[in-house]
Write an enzyme that holds these catalytic residues in place. Structure first.
Site: not given
Ligand code: NAX
Length: 325
Positions: A11, A13, A15, A98, A105, A130, A159, A187
């Site tokens: 991942g 590329a 944010q 969800r 994923n 992720g 957290d 998380h």
């Protein structure tokens, strides 16, 4: 010159990586004397953006950055690595359940886990970021039996850092004065930020705040901080998440201070009655590149109840992906 530490990052590329990569390349994770090589993985559609990220990394002329590899081939990304940071994941789309997110994923993490199993060094240190991070790590662990299972972890350091910062603001102290914060669980919004063992400049934090604040304000504020950032920013936490990954790996590799610990999601060994094998956040100390769950903390009935709720959520998630593990 010391050999570089090789770090695969998925991942790359996105944010989070846009702030995290520059921190790693400037020595924030492995220290000022350790060169690093970045093995950056993206999906084919994002390779153009990834090349732009590499251009900017090159333009920083970081003395510690020995090499940057950009690839859409997981085998290339995972070969010869010392660490793997799994940041890439499919975001939850409009109207998506969800359970669909877990499954989509899950496919990514089971397939990447199998490739890691074939090509990665068995002692590679893994941090899954992720979402749903804990269950993605659980799937990855199941699909990579050749890897040391202790080294498959997920990120709850963001957290933990959020909890320290909230407590510091409440009691008017500074961050370094706060020791022994705990995040238990998943998380997610069922996580359990816990100040029971915290001290502030040597004084018990529990004696400095109302119990009602700790239960009704602190816990939900920390647990829902991600949503608050999305509401304010229009997109999810990125720089603070990248910072937390740097902290997570630095604590794991360099160790925690003798008077403190950190929170990491690690495979449960049954400590505190949490089902063995689940990736669950515990207080851990780190030394010599390994972690150890802090044992025998007295847990109140209130916190124990919440810990069980978070475990139940992880068990449900595990059940939803059972065909992948
Ligand atoms: P972005 O959408 O900006 O970036 C994700 C990148 O992953 C994209 O560039 C995408 O092309 C890539 N990607 C998707 N599938 C991939 C695959 N199979 N292989 C390689 N790359 C792939 O998201 P960003 O803001 O960077 O967040 C990344 C993940 O972190 C999300 O799942 C997010 O929910 C999660 N977070 C986790 C946090 C934690 O504390 N554990 C906090 C922050 C964040 O919410």
């Amino acid at each position: 010159m010391t050999d570089p530490v090789r770090i695969a990052i998925t991942g790359a590329a996105g944010q989070i990586c846009y702030s995290m990569l520059f921190r790693i390349a400037s020595g924030g994770m492995y220290g000022p004397n350790q060169p690093v090589a970045l093995q950056l993985l993206e999906i084919p559609q994002a390779m153009g953006v990834l090349e732009a990220v590499k251009m900017e990394l090159d333009d920083c002329a970081f003395p510690l950055l020995a090499e940057t590899i950009c690839t859409d081939d997981p085998k290339t990304a995972f070969t010869n690595i010392d660490a793997a940071l799994f940041v890439g994941a499919k975001p939850r789309g409009p109207g998506m359940e969800r359970s669909d997110l877990l499954k989509d994923n899950g496919k990514i993490f089971s397939s990447l886990g199998k490739i890691m199993n074939d090509v990665a060094n068995p002692d590679v240190k893994v941090c899954v970021v992720g979402n749903p991070a804990n269950t993605n790590a659980y799937i990855l662990k199941a699909n990579a039996p050749n890897l040391n299972p202790r080294n498959i972890t997920a990120l709850t350091r963001l957290d933990h850092n959020r909890a320290i910062s909230q407590l510091a603001a409440k009691v008017g102290s500074t961050v370094p004065e706060i020791k022994k914060m705990v995040i238990w669980g998943n998380h997610s919004t069922t996580q359990v930020p816990d100040i029971s063992y915290c001290n502030v400049a040597g004084k018990a934090a529990a004696g400095m705040v109302d119990e009602a604040w700790a239960r009704e304000d602190f816990i939900p504020t920390v647990a829902k901080r991600g949503a608050a950032v999305i509401a304010a920013r229009g997109s999810s936490s990125a720089a603070s998440a990248g910072n937390a990954v740097v902290d997570h790996m630095a604590s794991w590799v360099n160790g925690t201070d003798s008077d403190d610990w950190t929170s990491m999601s690690v495979p449960s060994d049954g400590s505190y009655g949490i089902k063995e094998g689940l990736i669950y956040s515990f207080p851990v100390t780190c030394q010599n590149g390994d972690w150890k769950i802090v044992q025998d903390l007295p847990v109140s009935d209130f916190i124990q109840g919440k810990m069980k709720e978070s475990e139940a959520e992880l068990l449900e998630e595990a059940d939803a992906v059972k065909e992948m593990v």
